[in-house]
Structures are given as C-alpha cells and as structure tokens.
Design an enzyme around this catalytic site. Sequence first.
Site, PDB file in Angstrom:
ATOM      1  CG  ASP A 168      18.949  11.955  -9.169  1.00 19.27           C
ATOM      2  OD1 ASP A 168      18.856  10.968  -9.954  1.00 19.27           O
ATOM      3  OD2 ASP A 168      18.735  13.297  -9.772  1.00 19.27           O
ATOM      4  CG  HIS A 175      -7.789   8.857   0.291  1.00 18.60           C
ATOM      5  ND1 HIS A 175      -6.296   8.657  -0.152  1.00 18.60           N
ATOM      6  CD2 HIS A 175      -8.109   7.550   0.195  1.00 18.60           C
ATOM      7  CE1 HIS A 175      -5.883   7.555  -0.561  1.00 18.60           C
ATOM      8  NE2 HIS A 175      -7.050   6.742  -0.381  1.00 18.60           N
ATOM      9  CG  ASP A 227      -0.634  17.080  23.074  1.00 22.85           C
ATOM     10  OD1 ASP A 227      -1.666  17.357  22.894  1.00 22.85           O
ATOM     11  OD2 ASP A 227      -0.054  16.547  23.750  1.00 22.85           O
ATOM     12  CE  LYS A 233      -4.163   6.705   2.852  1.00 28.91           C
ATOM     13  NZ  LYS A 233      -5.441   6.444   2.681  1.00 28.91           N
ATOM     14  CE  LYS A 266      -1.274   4.844  -1.539  1.00 26.56           C
ATOM     15  NZ  LYS A 266      -1.737   4.557  -0.281  1.00 26.56           N
ATOM     16  CG  HIS A 268      -2.042   1.108   1.222  1.00 23.74           C
ATOM     17  ND1 HIS A 268      -2.305   1.994   2.155  1.00 23.74           N
ATOM     18  CD2 HIS A 268      -3.087   0.923   0.205  1.00 23.74           C
ATOM     19  CE1 HIS A 268      -3.456   2.469   1.778  1.00 23.74           C
ATOM     20  NE2 HIS A 268      -3.858   1.872   0.809  1.00 23.74           N
TER      21      HIS A 268
END
Length: 477
Positions: free
Chosen positions: A226, A395, A402, A397, A221, A219
Amino acid sequence: MFWLVIALLLFIFQILTILIGEFRHPSKAMAWMFILFVFPIIGFVVYYFLAKEYSQRKKVKRKGLRLVNDIRYIGKNHKTSKTLDFEEERLIGWRHEPRLFSLLNNIPGSLITTRNEVRVLTNAHQAYPAMLEAIGKARQHIHFEFYSIRNDETGKKFQAALIQKAREGVKVRCIFDGIGSYQLDSRFIEELKGAGVEVYIFLPAVFAFFDKRANYRNHRKIVVIDGVTGFLGGINIGNEYLGGDAKLGFWRDTHLQLEGDAVYSLQHTFLTDWMFVSGQRLAEPDYFPEHDYPARKPVQIISSGPDAHWDAILEMYFGAITAAKKRVFITTPYFIPDPSIIMSLKTAAISGIDVRIIYPQKADSRLVGYASLSFMEELMQAGVRFYAYQKGFAHAKVVIIDDLLACVGTANMDMRSFFSNFELNAVLYDKDTIHRLENDFLLDLKECVEVKLEVFERRSRLKKGKEVFARLLSPLF
C-alpha cells in the site's frame, strides 16, 4: 596456410572485441581472455551472448519513471536530501564528515529521508512472519519482487497469501528473476495468474542464452504494501532460508522492514522494474500516499545496476570505508572485491582501524569459495581480520562504519553485485539501528573461528592453485 591466417585474424578480432567491450574492467577482460585461450571459439560465443556490456539508453530502454516526478506526491513538510544539513538533529555527527555526506547526498535518484520507522529482521524466522502479516493487512496493492522464489512449502505459503489478497480485490504484482527462479514451474505461476495476480519474469531463462542482457540479473528483494510498508534485504523465498538446505544448514541473514518516506524509494524502484518487464507506466498518487510518521530515523535507499551511469553501491562502500575512523564491520556470503575495495580495506587496516569481515565457512559454490579465499592473504597481511562462520551459511549483506552508518541490502561484496546485477541497499543513519546491527555482528563473531595469517599461509599448494584458478575467473561470477 590460408586457414591458419584466417584463424589467427579471427582470434585477434575476438581479443580486441573483449578488450574494447570490457575496457572499464581490466580484471574482467583478463578473465574472458583466459577463457578465450582455453576455449578459443566457444569462449567467444559465450562472451558475445552472455557478457557483452550494454548501455542504458541503447539496450535496456528503461523508459519513463523519474524519481523527481514521483516524489511530487510526498507531503509539503517532507524534507528531501536537498534540505538536509549537518544541523539536523539526527545527522549531527555528520558535520565532521562533509566529504562523505556530500558523496551520499549526491547519489543520483537516492534521497536521504527522515520520516521513517526501521525494524531489523534477523533471519527468515523473523522476516517471513512479518512479510506475511503485512501482506494480510494490504488493502490496495502488493508489490512483490524477488530474485528467487521456490515451489516448496515456503513458496506455496506466500503464493497462497498473494492469491487470497488478489481474490479480495487487492492489486497484486510480482516480478521474479528468470535465472534465480528458473526452477519455478509454470503451474505455480499460472495459479497466481488464475487468481488475478500479475506476474512477470525478468529476462526469462528460456531465452537467456540468446539475449545479450542475460548476464545482468535482477537480484533485488522488494515487498511494498500500500505504499507505506516495505521490506528489503538478503532473504529470498524458499525453505533453505529457514535452514532447509541439508548441505548448508542454518541460514544466517538480515532483512529490514521500513515504514515511511523510504518506502517511496522502494516503490519507485519496483515501478521502474515493473515498467521494464511489462511496459506499463504506473505513477499514480495512490502509490505514494501521505503518512504521519514523525522524522525519527534517516534512511537512504540506493539502487544500482548495469543500466545506471554510476556504480552507486560500490562508490558508497568505497567512500564509507575510506571515511572510517574506528571500525569497519562487514558480513558477506561472497567476497570478491574489486581493486578499489581491496585498497580501501588495506588502507583502513594499516591506519589502525578495526576491520573485520565475516564470511561463511560453508560455501554454496566451491568456485566462489576458493575465489573468496584468494583475496584474504594480502588483506590479512595489512591487518584485516577474517572470521569463518561455523554455525551454517552466512548470507547477510551488512556493512557497518563506526557509529555513522550501516548498510543492509541485496548487494554482496563482489564484482557481480557491483557491476552486473540490479541491486538495492538501504543506508541507515540512526544510532539505535546501527548499534542493533553491530550487536548482531558481535553475536555472529561468537559463531566464527578467526582465520590466522600464519595458519592460512601454510595451506597446501593444491589449494593455492585452486584459489588462483578461481580468482582468474572471479570477475565473471
């Protein structure tokens, strides 16, 4: 009578297999047993092929790369987590949180790095141009790993950019998940390969049903340019992330652009995944080049997956929530927490901490949507406040604790991300970035409607029944 006894013994065998296989996750075992009772034979076959646990050493065999070896290429002045302490100027607030700091500092293979620049990318309209610009500037290599890439206008734009760089002599490597990118046709991939791009599919869908590891998806991404510029977050590659989904509409997401030492950790994760899919061990110094970014913004990259001995992201969330003193802000598209997260959120709210959770009013899966709703009532009774995002599909996450830390990445607040998927999160420690994410959260609240407990409790019995059914199956999502 004989066949009845055989059937009974077979049924008992199936139950014992599930109980033994899922002893670490009782709720998951109960979900599979429910399916087994409804579909006695079919349920067990599906369980055996798709969900049976496997260990890192015996089944996945992710050999070779170790972070401790890769980071030997980092400059002598680079401070790893072993040398950071509470007197570090950028971590001065942590002197009052020694237990949480110790937890984060001791996550295996996850360094707290300080020589970083961090840029928050709000939505794909910011993330895509930034990624394409970085790809265009690549001179040595591009590492490109996504759960989902579409063969649409957006996907073709990235395909063209990768092909162009490959033709210029830049080494381009791609990993796409076999389930998340199952709609990607062979022509799209062959065009990449024809230009010299190396492409591998993580556990191809065509063999998924016959592979016991098929339940465990990549899952992540990741984009690494470089070895000095990297990207991670919640955004995949496709038109829907630009609002192109007619059902979901506007797509609210959060991504990060990183430069500096934290990119070494992104690189390590990609190279480990690359070895898993290709068998090639890549650990040359060129993949971990020196840089001159000053020590400004502490960042920690945490990876987790079914190949690890510890549920690192879950443990980080639990430790951070229980350490909160003032507020816990969470944005998640799927809310299917495990019992430890439920207890930590309830305890925080009962203690007077401001706990707020944004979730999408429009769910991209009805079953997941009902399952998410099933957890809300008991948490609201404890004082947790839920907000339904109205503008489109939330979508992102994001977790904010704090002024101590914020977390952005690929992991949802659900059991699939905690236990089954290969995930990757960034923990951010500098106050500027934390305040930026907090401001984004407060702006998102303006696009939400708060769910009131007294109204929620009056929902129909039919809806409650759907929630119960979805919750029974939720450990399997």
